[in-house]
Design a protein around this motif. Structure first.
Motif, PDB file in Angstrom:
ATOM      1  N   ALA A 140       0.818  -1.206   0.000  1.00 10.31           N
ATOM      2  CA  ALA A 140       0.000   0.000   0.000  1.00 10.31           C
ATOM      3  C   ALA A 140       0.855   1.260   0.000  1.00 10.31           C
ATOM      4  CB  ALA A 140      -0.922  -0.005   1.231  1.00 10.31           C
ATOM      5  N   ASP A 141       2.185   1.117   0.033  1.00 17.20           N
ATOM      6  CA  ASP A 141       3.066   2.277   0.186  1.00 17.20           C
ATOM      7  C   ASP A 141       3.796   2.679  -1.083  1.00 17.20           C
ATOM      8  OD1 ASP A 141       2.524   2.468   2.973  1.00 17.20           O
ATOM      9  OD2 ASP A 141       3.876   0.798   3.314  1.00 17.20           O
ATOM     10  N   GLY A 142       3.738   1.861  -2.114  1.00 20.09           N
ATOM     11  CA  GLY A 142       4.470   2.188  -3.325  1.00 20.09           C
ATOM     12  C   GLY A 142       4.701   0.952  -4.165  1.00 20.09           C
ATOM     13  N   PRO A 143       5.321   1.100  -5.327  1.00 22.97           N
ATOM     14  CA  PRO A 143       5.525  -0.032  -6.234  1.00 22.97           C
ATOM     15  C   PRO A 143       6.299  -1.155  -5.559  1.00 22.97           C
ATOM     16  CG  PRO A 143       6.047   2.042  -7.315  1.00 22.97           C
ATOM     17  CD  PRO A 143       5.855   2.358  -5.864  1.00 22.97           C
ATOM     18  N   ILE A 144       6.069  -2.356  -6.021  1.00 21.61           N
ATOM     19  CA  ILE A 144       6.746  -3.532  -5.496  1.00 21.61           C
ATOM     20  C   ILE A 144       7.063  -4.461  -6.659  1.00 21.61           C
ATOM     21  CG2 ILE A 144       4.501  -4.616  -5.006  1.00 21.61           C
ATOM     22  CD1 ILE A 144       7.749  -5.238  -3.032  1.00 21.61           C
ATOM     23  N   GLY A 145       8.202  -5.112  -6.568  1.00 16.73           N
ATOM     24  CA  GLY A 145       8.554  -6.141  -7.538  1.00 16.73           C
ATOM     25  C   GLY A 145       9.046  -7.362  -6.795  1.00 16.73           C
ATOM     26  N   VAL A 146       8.575  -8.543  -7.169  1.00 14.19           N
ATOM     27  CA  VAL A 146       9.013  -9.771  -6.515  1.00 14.19           C
ATOM     28  C   VAL A 146       9.380 -10.813  -7.565  1.00 14.19           C
ATOM     29  CG1 VAL A 146       7.554  -9.363  -4.498  1.00 14.19           C
ATOM     30  CG2 VAL A 146       6.695 -10.802  -6.343  1.00 14.19           C
TER      31      VAL A 146
ATOM     32  N   TRP B  60      15.752   2.754  -4.501  1.00 19.43           N
ATOM     33  CA  TRP B  60      15.218   1.397  -4.435  1.00 19.43           C
ATOM     34  C   TRP B  60      15.951   0.576  -3.391  1.00 19.43           C
ATOM     35  CZ3 TRP B  60      10.762   0.552  -6.784  1.00 19.43           C
ATOM     36  CH2 TRP B  60      10.408   1.374  -7.864  1.00 19.43           C
ATOM     37  N   HIS B  61      15.195  -0.260  -2.702  1.00 24.21           N
ATOM     38  CA  HIS B  61      15.736  -1.125  -1.659  1.00 24.21           C
ATOM     39  C   HIS B  61      15.348  -2.568  -1.984  1.00 24.21           C
ATOM     40  CE1 HIS B  61      16.568   2.389   0.986  1.00 24.21           C
ATOM     41  NE2 HIS B  61      15.532   2.878   0.318  1.00 24.21           N
ATOM     42  N   ALA B  62      16.193  -3.496  -1.575  1.00 20.73           N
ATOM     43  CA  ALA B  62      15.957  -4.899  -1.918  1.00 20.73           C
ATOM     44  C   ALA B  62      16.223  -5.808  -0.723  1.00 20.73           C
ATOM     45  CB  ALA B  62      16.851  -5.304  -3.090  1.00 20.73           C
ATOM     46  N   ARG B  63      15.555  -6.928  -0.751  1.00 24.75           N
ATOM     47  CA  ARG B  63      15.813  -8.000   0.219  1.00 24.75           C
ATOM     48  C   ARG B  63      15.706  -9.326  -0.516  1.00 24.75           C
ATOM     49  NH1 ARG B  63      16.211  -8.935   5.618  1.00 24.75           N
ATOM     50  NH2 ARG B  63      15.962  -6.720   6.080  1.00 24.75           N
ATOM     51  N   THR B  64      16.706 -10.169  -0.306  1.00 18.10           N
ATOM     52  CA  THR B  64      16.736 -11.493  -0.910  1.00 18.10           C
ATOM     53  C   THR B  64      16.817 -12.534   0.196  1.00 18.10           C
ATOM     54  OG1 THR B  64      17.818 -10.681  -2.908  1.00 18.10           O
ATOM     55  CG2 THR B  64      18.009 -13.025  -2.468  1.00 18.10           C
TER      56      THR B  64
ATOM     57  N   PRO C 186      10.532   0.956  -3.188  1.00 21.81           N
ATOM     58  CA  PRO C 186      11.164   2.257  -2.982  1.00 21.81           C
ATOM     59  C   PRO C 186      11.206   2.662  -1.503  1.00 21.81           C
ATOM     60  CG  PRO C 186       8.930   2.581  -3.697  1.00 21.81           C
ATOM     61  CD  PRO C 186       9.162   1.088  -3.682  1.00 21.81           C
ATOM     62  N   MET C 187      11.251   1.694  -0.614  1.00 24.40           N
ATOM     63  CA  MET C 187      11.353   1.927   0.822  1.00 24.40           C
ATOM     64  C   MET C 187      12.185   0.825   1.424  1.00 24.40           C
ATOM     65  SD  MET C 187       7.346   2.602   1.063  1.00 24.40           S
ATOM     66  CE  MET C 187       7.319   1.540  -0.382  1.00 24.40           C
ATOM     67  N   ALA C 188      12.718   1.070   2.618  1.00 26.91           N
ATOM     68  CA  ALA C 188      13.481   0.036   3.295  1.00 26.91           C
ATOM     69  C   ALA C 188      12.597  -1.184   3.516  1.00 26.91           C
ATOM     70  CB  ALA C 188      14.011   0.568   4.626  1.00 26.91           C
ATOM     71  N   LEU C 189      13.207  -2.353   3.420  1.00 27.55           N
ATOM     72  CA  LEU C 189      12.461  -3.596   3.552  1.00 27.55           C
ATOM     73  C   LEU C 189      12.915  -4.341   4.807  1.00 27.55           C
ATOM     74  CD1 LEU C 189      12.545  -4.754  -0.163  1.00 27.55           C
ATOM     75  CD2 LEU C 189      10.479  -4.302   1.144  1.00 27.55           C
ATOM     76  N   ASP C 190      12.012  -4.460   5.759  1.00 23.94           N
ATOM     77  CA  ASP C 190      12.253  -5.321   6.906  1.00 23.94           C
ATOM     78  C   ASP C 190      12.103  -6.768   6.452  1.00 23.94           C
ATOM     79  OD1 ASP C 190      12.602  -3.148   8.613  1.00 23.94           O
ATOM     80  OD2 ASP C 190      10.445  -2.989   8.988  1.00 23.94           O
ATOM     81  N   PRO C 191      12.516  -7.740   7.306  1.00 22.40           N
ATOM     82  CA  PRO C 191      12.210  -9.130   6.946  1.00 22.40           C
ATOM     83  C   PRO C 191      10.734  -9.279   6.599  1.00 22.40           C
ATOM     84  CG  PRO C 191      13.656  -9.080   8.829  1.00 22.40           C
ATOM     85  CD  PRO C 191      13.269  -7.648   8.556  1.00 22.40           C
ATOM     86  N   VAL C 192      10.466  -9.906   5.474  1.00 21.07           N
ATOM     87  CA  VAL C 192       9.109  -9.948   4.932  1.00 21.07           C
ATOM     88  C   VAL C 192       8.341 -11.110   5.549  1.00 21.07           C
ATOM     89  CG1 VAL C 192       7.727 -10.123   2.845  1.00 21.07           C
ATOM     90  CG2 VAL C 192       9.937  -8.926   2.787  1.00 21.07           C
ATOM     91  N   GLY C 193       7.162 -10.810   6.119  1.00 25.62           N
ATOM     92  CA  GLY C 193       6.300 -11.866   6.624  1.00 25.62           C
ATOM     93  C   GLY C 193       5.573 -12.543   5.482  1.00 25.62           C
ATOM     94  N   VAL C 194       5.792 -13.843   5.332  1.00 21.31           N
ATOM     95  CA  VAL C 194       5.219 -14.586   4.213  1.00 21.31           C
ATOM     96  C   VAL C 194       4.194 -15.577   4.747  1.00 21.31           C
ATOM     97  CG1 VAL C 194       5.685 -16.141   2.283  1.00 21.31           C
ATOM     98  CG2 VAL C 194       7.339 -14.351   2.871  1.00 21.31           C
ATOM     99  N   ARG C 195       2.962 -15.448   4.272  1.00 19.87           N
ATOM    100  CA  ARG C 195       1.918 -16.399   4.648  1.00 19.87           C
ATOM    101  C   ARG C 195       1.973 -17.603   3.722  1.00 19.87           C
ATOM    102  NH1 ARG C 195      -0.565 -11.346   5.004  1.00 19.87           N
ATOM    103  NH2 ARG C 195      -1.618 -10.899   6.993  1.00 19.87           N
TER     104      ARG C 195
END
Length: 244
Positions: free
Chosen positions: A107-113, A192-196, A215-224
């Motif tokens: 909800a905060d901006g573009p995302i690519g996965v 741009w910020h990334a997390r792998t 386009p924002m810092a990425l904390d560890p992503v909660g994955v359902r």
């Protein structure tokens, strides 16, 4: 943009029976474009997974928006980036690797996965060098999946697509397979910020590599894990399995 990205992410085993039961199988659940794509497949397995992908995405996005699946319109830019024409402030991106689907909503901006099941890749560095010219000596075969998923996630986030945008993505490589996003040409440094991370692909015989770019810092992503219910589980970076 400042702050951390608020992301929702789902990891789906498309071949699971539960996933098949929980999506909308009515004939009208597909758009005309999706129906045309479905009819173009010659391989039944590929057609089935495409069908489940599109229906599962619409089902989960509808839940995220608080709507019924038939009320969710998903369109695509000329480069293939999906967007929600009725909800311009909301963003989605998804990736599929064989029977594994990773969907992300923001909800905060573009995302690519991007997600890729870890598997042997013959001549991995030769393949990677097609889209990453002048690979540094630090790059090794173990760099392939982190680099590839980062590239895909980055060009999805910007909407350029891999064919047009791969060479604009600047990656840094470190020994041991570490890969990071330094920047994207045409965008200010730090935009741009990334997390792998590695995701244990429950129910599947392999581990998956996933990358997220926003386009924002990425904390560890909660994955359902869907359709399993429960709170999102934050995933931490892992190590590639030996002998991949």
């Amino acid at each position: 943009m400042t702050g951390s990205a608020r992301l929702d992410a789902w990891l789906v085993d498309l071949d699971a029976a539960d996933a098949a039961r929980l999506v909308d199988h009515r004939p009208g659940a597909l758009t005309e474009e999706e129906a045309r794509r479905l009819a173009s497949f010659e391989n039944q397995e590929a057609a089935r997974r495409f069908l489940r992908t599109r229906r599962t995405v619409r089902h989960l996005v509808a839940e995220w928006l608080g709507l019924a699946p038939p009320d969710v319109r998903i369109a695509h830019t000329p480069t293939g980036k999906p967007y929600l024409p009725d909800h311009p402030g909301r963003h989605i991106s998804w990736s599929r690797s064989d029977g594994l689907l990773l969907l992300c909503a923001a909800a905060d901006g573009p995302i690519g996965v991007d997600v890729e099941l870890i598997r042997p890749v013959p001549s991995a560095l030769d393949v990677l060098s097609f889209v990453v010219p002048d690979l540094p000596p630090e790059a090794g075969p173990e760099s392939f999946f982190p680099a590839w998923t980062l590239l895909e996630a980055a060009v999805k986030a910007t909407g350029q697509g891999l064919a047009r945008g791969a060479k604009s993505v600047n990656l840094t490589f470190s020994t041991g397979g570490g890969v990071a996003l330094r920047g994207i040409a045409g965008h200010a440094p730090g935009t741009w910020h990334a997390r792998t991370t590695l995701l244990p692909a429950a129910g599947l015989p392999a581990t998956a590599m996933a990358s997220f770019v926003a386009p924002m810092a990425l904390d560890p992503v909660g994955v359902r894990r869907w359709p399993v219910t429960g709170r999102p589980r934050a995933v931490s970076p892992g190590r590639l399995p030996a002998g991949w």
